[in-house]
Design a protein around this motif. Sequence first.
Motif, short mmCIF file in Angstrom:
data_model
loop_
_atom_site.label_atom_id
_atom_site.label_comp_id
_atom_site.label_asym_id
_atom_site.label_seq_id
_atom_site.Cartn_x
_atom_site.Cartn_y
_atom_site.Cartn_z
N MET A 51 15.45 81.20 28.82
CA MET A 51 14.44 81.17 27.78
C MET A 51 13.73 79.82 27.82
SD MET A 51 14.69 81.85 23.66
CE MET A 51 15.52 80.30 23.29
N ASP A 52 12.42 79.86 27.97
CA ASP A 52 11.64 78.64 28.01
C ASP A 52 11.37 78.17 26.59
OD1 ASP A 52 10.24 76.56 29.15
OD2 ASP A 52 8.35 77.66 29.24
N GLY A 53 11.30 76.87 26.39
CA GLY A 53 10.96 76.35 25.07
C GLY A 53 11.98 75.36 24.57
N PRO A 54 12.93 75.79 23.73
CA PRO A 54 13.89 74.84 23.16
C PRO A 54 14.75 74.18 24.24
CG PRO A 54 13.95 76.94 21.99
CD PRO A 54 13.14 77.16 23.23
N GLY A 55 15.24 73.01 23.93
CA GLY A 55 16.09 72.31 24.88
C GLY A 55 16.49 70.95 24.36
N SER A 56 17.12 70.18 25.23
CA SER A 56 17.59 68.83 24.91
C SER A 56 16.83 67.81 25.75
CB SER A 56 19.09 68.68 25.18
OG SER A 56 19.84 69.56 24.39
N THR A 57 16.53 66.69 25.14
CA THR A 57 15.88 65.57 25.82
C THR A 57 16.78 64.35 25.68
OG1 THR A 57 13.67 66.44 25.36
CG2 THR A 57 13.84 64.09 25.92
N ALA A 58 16.97 63.64 26.77
CA ALA A 58 17.84 62.48 26.78
C ALA A 58 17.09 61.26 27.29
CB ALA A 58 19.06 62.73 27.65
N ARG A 59 17.39 60.12 26.69
CA ARG A 59 16.94 58.83 27.22
C ARG A 59 18.17 57.95 27.39
NH1 ARG A 59 11.64 55.33 26.31
NH2 ARG A 59 11.08 56.95 27.81
N PHE A 60 18.29 57.36 28.58
CA PHE A 60 19.43 56.50 28.85
C PHE A 60 18.95 55.13 29.28
CE2 PHE A 60 22.90 54.68 31.32
CZ PHE A 60 23.95 54.84 30.41
N VAL A 61 19.52 54.09 28.65
CA VAL A 61 19.20 52.69 29.00
C VAL A 61 20.46 52.07 29.59
CG1 VAL A 61 18.42 50.46 28.18
CG2 VAL A 61 17.53 52.55 27.13
N ARG A 62 20.39 51.76 30.88
CA ARG A 62 21.52 51.13 31.56
C ARG A 62 21.65 49.68 31.16
NH1 ARG A 62 21.60 49.92 36.95
NH2 ARG A 62 19.45 50.66 37.18
N ARG A 63 22.89 49.20 31.04
CA ARG A 63 23.16 47.79 30.75
C ARG A 63 23.97 47.19 31.90
NH1 ARG A 63 19.18 47.49 27.56
NH2 ARG A 63 19.41 48.33 25.44
N PRO A 64 23.28 46.76 32.97
CA PRO A 64 24.00 46.18 34.12
C PRO A 64 24.92 45.05 33.70
CG PRO A 64 21.70 46.53 34.65
CD PRO A 64 21.83 46.77 33.18
N GLY A 65 26.15 45.08 34.23
CA GLY A 65 27.13 44.05 33.92
C GLY A 65 28.06 44.40 32.78
N SER A 66 27.74 45.45 32.03
CA SER A 66 28.62 45.86 30.93
C SER A 66 29.75 46.72 31.47
CB SER A 66 27.82 46.63 29.88
OG SER A 66 27.27 47.82 30.44
N PRO A 67 30.86 46.85 30.73
CA PRO A 67 31.97 47.70 31.19
C PRO A 67 31.51 49.13 31.43
CG PRO A 67 32.66 46.33 29.36
CD PRO A 67 31.17 46.16 29.47
N PRO A 68 32.03 49.79 32.47
CA PRO A 68 31.52 51.11 32.86
C PRO A 68 31.73 52.20 31.82
CG PRO A 68 33.47 50.51 34.13
CD PRO A 68 33.05 49.28 33.41
N ASP A 69 32.74 52.05 30.96
CA ASP A 69 32.97 53.07 29.93
C ASP A 69 32.33 52.71 28.59
OD1 ASP A 69 34.38 54.58 31.71
OD2 ASP A 69 36.35 53.85 31.06
N GLU A 70 31.57 51.64 28.57
CA GLU A 70 30.94 51.20 27.32
C GLU A 70 29.59 51.91 27.16
OE1 GLU A 70 29.26 47.02 26.24
OE2 GLU A 70 31.43 46.97 25.87
N VAL A 71 29.67 53.17 26.75
CA VAL A 71 28.48 54.00 26.56
C VAL A 71 28.43 54.44 25.10
CG1 VAL A 71 27.35 56.18 27.15
CG2 VAL A 71 28.43 54.82 28.94
N THR A 72 27.33 54.17 24.45
CA THR A 72 27.11 54.64 23.09
C THR A 72 26.16 55.83 23.12
OG1 THR A 72 25.24 53.15 22.72
CG2 THR A 72 27.45 52.34 22.15
#
Length: 337
Positions: A51-72
């Motif tokens: 079905m075209d239309g509804p969906g999810s949109t994501a924006r991700f900002v990488r933080r180089p140098g931060s711990p790899p599991d430190e994702v909010t």
Amino acid sequence: MTDATRPTAPGVDPHRTTGDGRASCHHGEILQGYFHDGNRHLCHGLVTLPMDGPGSTARFVRRPGSPPDEVTVTPDSRTKARKAAVLALRECAALRGQDPCGGELTLTGDLPVGLGMGSSTSDVIATVRAVADSWGLRLRPETAARLAVRAEGASDPLMYGPRPLLFAQREGRVLEVLGSALPPAVVVGCALGGSEPVDTLSLTALVEDGDLAAYAHLRRMLRTAVADADTALLGRVSTASARLRQRVLGHREFLALKGIADSTGAVGVQIAHSGNVAGILFDPRAPGLDGGLRRCSRALAREGITPTRTFTTFASPDHLGVPPWTTTSLKPSAART
């Protein structure tokens, strides 16, 4: 280029740290059950109704140098998407030959939760695409499917787009490409069960004698329906699959839904096999389509079933004159923020 990536889009900076991604949803299943793969291995499989239309949109900002599991993640309830972001970060870092890092994920969208429209997979795929974009990469669908299953436990095939696939949702692999597109159909969508969400993880599959043969037969029928663009056969498959699934879901409105389809000239019904969204399928080439759609909408209202939206399995419904009166919003309490 590796097996995990596609070429980076022209003009994309490989050192960028912000990425965007989007994924659509589906409208439940045409077919779901148990199927053999090419090695005669038995697995869960499904074919979704795009079905075209509804969906999810994501924006991700990488933080180089931060711990790899430190994702909010915002909203913070999207724990599957957060897990997908961590997995995608590690995947992309390895492809770039760099150390993984953390970052900030923001999700927006208009998908209702728990109705069986692939809301969590839409979140996850949008997230994977946004993370990859933040690295200047585009991951192949096979890679996205692998990450989605690790994040969710089971995944819908949204990463492959709208073409009809028999997909092993718990293994993240394609069992069969059925063709380039489903037969043409107009779908009058509705919500059963008072539009209330369903806890899909609480559902227990029931398999009885004869089920495997029945699913194999429906698979062959669907293969033929796609090859011949046979909308009537598509309706027979989806109705039979929905009826088999009633042992698990037990929708009290199922018989009424089937009766409405029979009385308004529809070819069949389809339901989300792990939710409350459902649809009545019409052949767009049948005479009297507009009248059938109107009678269907009125009949649903008389039965206390909430009509949601009318859509098609093909790109442009304009020549059909599909009327706007059949399009309403899903129950506000089920909508995502």
